[in-house]
Scaffold this active site. Structure first.
Site, short mmCIF file in Angstrom:
data_model
loop_
_atom_site.label_atom_id
_atom_site.label_comp_id
_atom_site.label_asym_id
_atom_site.label_seq_id
_atom_site.Cartn_x
_atom_site.Cartn_y
_atom_site.Cartn_z
N ASN A 9 0.87 -1.23 0.05
CA ASN A 9 -0.01 -0.19 -0.08
C ASN A 9 0.85 1.20 -0.08
O ASN A 9 1.48 1.72 1.08
CB ASN A 9 -1.00 -0.04 1.24
CG ASN A 9 -1.63 1.27 1.35
OD1 ASN A 9 -1.97 2.17 0.40
ND2 ASN A 9 -2.66 1.21 2.36
N LYS A 11 0.05 4.28 -0.19
CA LYS A 11 -0.72 5.44 0.48
C LYS A 11 -0.36 6.54 -0.74
O LYS A 11 -0.26 6.39 -1.85
CB LYS A 11 -0.09 5.68 1.85
CG LYS A 11 -0.30 4.40 2.58
CD LYS A 11 -0.24 4.63 4.11
CE LYS A 11 -0.48 3.14 4.87
NZ LYS A 11 -0.41 3.12 6.15
N HIS A 95 -9.66 0.92 4.62
CA HIS A 95 -8.76 1.15 5.49
C HIS A 95 -8.84 2.04 6.28
O HIS A 95 -9.48 2.83 6.36
CB HIS A 95 -7.52 1.81 4.54
CG HIS A 95 -6.16 1.72 5.06
ND1 HIS A 95 -5.67 2.95 5.79
CD2 HIS A 95 -5.17 0.91 4.91
CE1 HIS A 95 -4.62 2.43 6.29
NE2 HIS A 95 -4.26 1.43 5.63
N GLU A 97 -7.36 4.59 7.60
CA GLU A 97 -7.13 6.25 7.21
C GLU A 97 -8.39 6.59 6.66
O GLU A 97 -8.65 7.72 6.58
CB GLU A 97 -5.74 6.23 6.35
CG GLU A 97 -4.61 5.93 7.35
CD GLU A 97 -3.23 5.56 6.60
OE1 GLU A 97 -3.39 5.43 5.34
OE2 GLU A 97 -2.33 5.06 7.30
N GLU A 167 -5.76 -5.14 10.41
CA GLU A 167 -4.73 -3.94 10.77
C GLU A 167 -4.98 -3.40 11.87
O GLU A 167 -6.01 -2.42 12.13
CB GLU A 167 -4.80 -3.07 9.54
CG GLU A 167 -4.32 -3.67 8.29
CD GLU A 167 -3.62 -2.52 7.17
OE1 GLU A 167 -2.57 -2.78 6.93
OE2 GLU A 167 -4.66 -1.49 6.96
N GLY A 173 2.16 2.27 10.78
CA GLY A 173 2.87 3.44 10.71
C GLY A 173 3.66 3.82 12.24
O GLY A 173 4.36 5.07 12.04
N SER A 212 3.20 -2.24 10.37
CA SER A 212 4.42 -2.21 10.71
C SER A 212 5.27 -3.39 10.37
O SER A 212 6.12 -3.85 11.10
CB SER A 212 4.73 -1.64 12.13
OG SER A 212 4.34 -0.23 12.54
N GLY A 233 2.60 -1.05 4.26
CA GLY A 233 2.78 0.24 4.15
C GLY A 233 4.31 0.79 3.70
O GLY A 233 4.78 0.54 2.62
N GLY A 234 4.64 1.27 4.68
CA GLY A 234 6.16 2.05 4.69
C GLY A 234 6.99 1.01 3.97
O GLY A 234 7.73 1.66 3.05
#
Ligand code: PGA
Length: 252
Positions: A9, A11, A95, A97, A167, A173, A212, A233-234
């Site tokens: 993802n 983002k 999601h 967010e 999640e 994050g 994470s 993600g990251g």
């Protein structure tokens, strides 16, 4: 046998140049025979170009969000048919967010799930609790509610071509990952909840973990019996790291 999935993802990150570099590195490093499906979820505006870059490779593509409506006067929205048209096979719905920053509620998320399936996109339904829910012993209650609304609207059969991603919001994050045992407990709960409606579908549904995930913790998370891959993600923005996570999924 559930084929695992590793999904990146992105983002709201990237640029045409960054994406081209990242995709080139992912293609170069992708093993010929990966045990897991491997997909990237770029921002809307880059979908078509990333789709062109990954054509004829094993890498697949999805979007991060979709409109619940089919078409019409919905300024700023993107429909499931449009996503399909530019080469998406998957789409995230709900999601955290989207739920918390943009106030998407369970009903809207369920309608997005249905909209995606109506155009043969595979929805990845994200569920997960806040830290205060977990600390008050309400994790299962929150996850059950998020899941049940979709099962009520779409029917349990919808999971024949749908994916779930657990999640925990406190792990996204933050660098604070759920322990493998914490992840497994919620994944098993999700599977049991689905089994309450249909045991066969529950056994076949893929439940990804997100929050994470890194190369250094992926293997122990993916070793859990009910963890069928990850939503990253990251770490998906770094080819070496993302490919190492894919490799960890293969060795489960
Ligand atoms: P993270 O994000 O891996 O950066 O925690 C996961 C996600 O939000 O999908």
């Amino acid at each position: 046998m559930r084929r695992p999935i590793v999904a990146g993802n992105w983002k709201m990150h990237g640029s045409r140049a960054d994406n081209a570099r990242l995709v080139e590195e992912l293609i170069a490093g992708h093993p010929d025979r990966a045990a897991a499906e491997f997909l990237v979820l770029p921002p809307f505006v880059y979908l078509q170009e990333v789709g062109r870059l990954i054509r004829d490779t094993p890498i697949q593509m999805g979007a991060q969000n979709v409109c619940a409506e089919a078409q019409g006067a919905f300024t700023g929205e993107v429909s499931a048919a449009m996503l399909k048209d530019v080469g998406c096979g998957y789409v995230l719905v709900g999601h955290s967010e989207r739920r918390w920053i943009y106030h998407e509620d369970d009903q809207l998320v369920a309608r997005k799930f249905a909209a995606a399936q109506s155009k043969a996109l595979v929805p990845i339904l994200c569920v997960g609790e806040h830290l205060w829910d977990r600390e008050n012993g309400r994790t299962e209650e929150v996850v059950a509610r998020q899941l049940d609304v979709v099962l009520e609207l779409c029917g349990v059969e919808a999971l024949n071509s749908g994916i779930i991603a657990y999640e925990p919001i406190w792990a996204i994050g933050t660098g604070r990952t759920a322990t493998p045992e914490q992840a497994q407990a919620v994944h098993a709960f999700i599977r049991e909840r689905i089994a309450g409606r249909d045991a066969k579908i529950a056994a076949a549904t893929r439940v990804l973990y997100g929050g994470s995930v890194k190369a250094s913790n992926a293997a122990e998370l993916f070793a859990q019996p009910d963890v069928d891959g990850g939503l990253i993600g990251g770490a998906s923005l770094n080819a070496e790291e993302f490919l190492a996570i894919l490799a960890a999924c293969g060795s489960r």
